[in-house]
Design a protein around this motif. Structure first.
Motif: not given
Length: 105
Positions: A16, A19, A23
């Motif tokens: 997580h 990611e 982003r």
């Protein structure tokens, strides 16, 4: 909670976090592309295409040097007198903005 559960939780948190970092960097690069496009004189679809180009440039080398060098070269070709320090400062500013935006989603 077993050791296997803890390991799985740690792995999921790590994925997580990675990611999220991806982003944020992609958002920063898009914002940097739009910022530079405005200086270069690109608008509308051309500005958006340039911003996407900057996002793709980030995959060329690890770190920020690929994005920085691309922006610096394009801005210099356009006649901008921004220094390396100005561009790097803008990238830091846009990273903070990107982080706020992504976290607010």
């Amino acid at each position: 909670m077993t050791m296997a559960d803890r390991e799985r939780d740690f792995e999921n948190r790590f994925i997580h976090d990675q990611e999220l970092k991806f982003r944020i960097r992609a958002r920063r690069n898009k914002l940097a592309g739009l910022w530079a496009a405005g200086i270069i004189g690109k608008t509308g679809a051309d500005a958006n295409a340039y911003a996407q180009e900057i996002v793709r440039v980030d995959f060329e080398k690890p770190g920020d040097d690929d994005v920085f060098e691309h922006l610096r070269d394009d801005l210099a070709k356009a006649g901008s007198d921004l220094s390396d320090a100005d561009i790097r400062a803008k990238l830091v500013e846009l990273l903070q903005q990107a982080e706020r935006e992504v976290m607010a989603e």
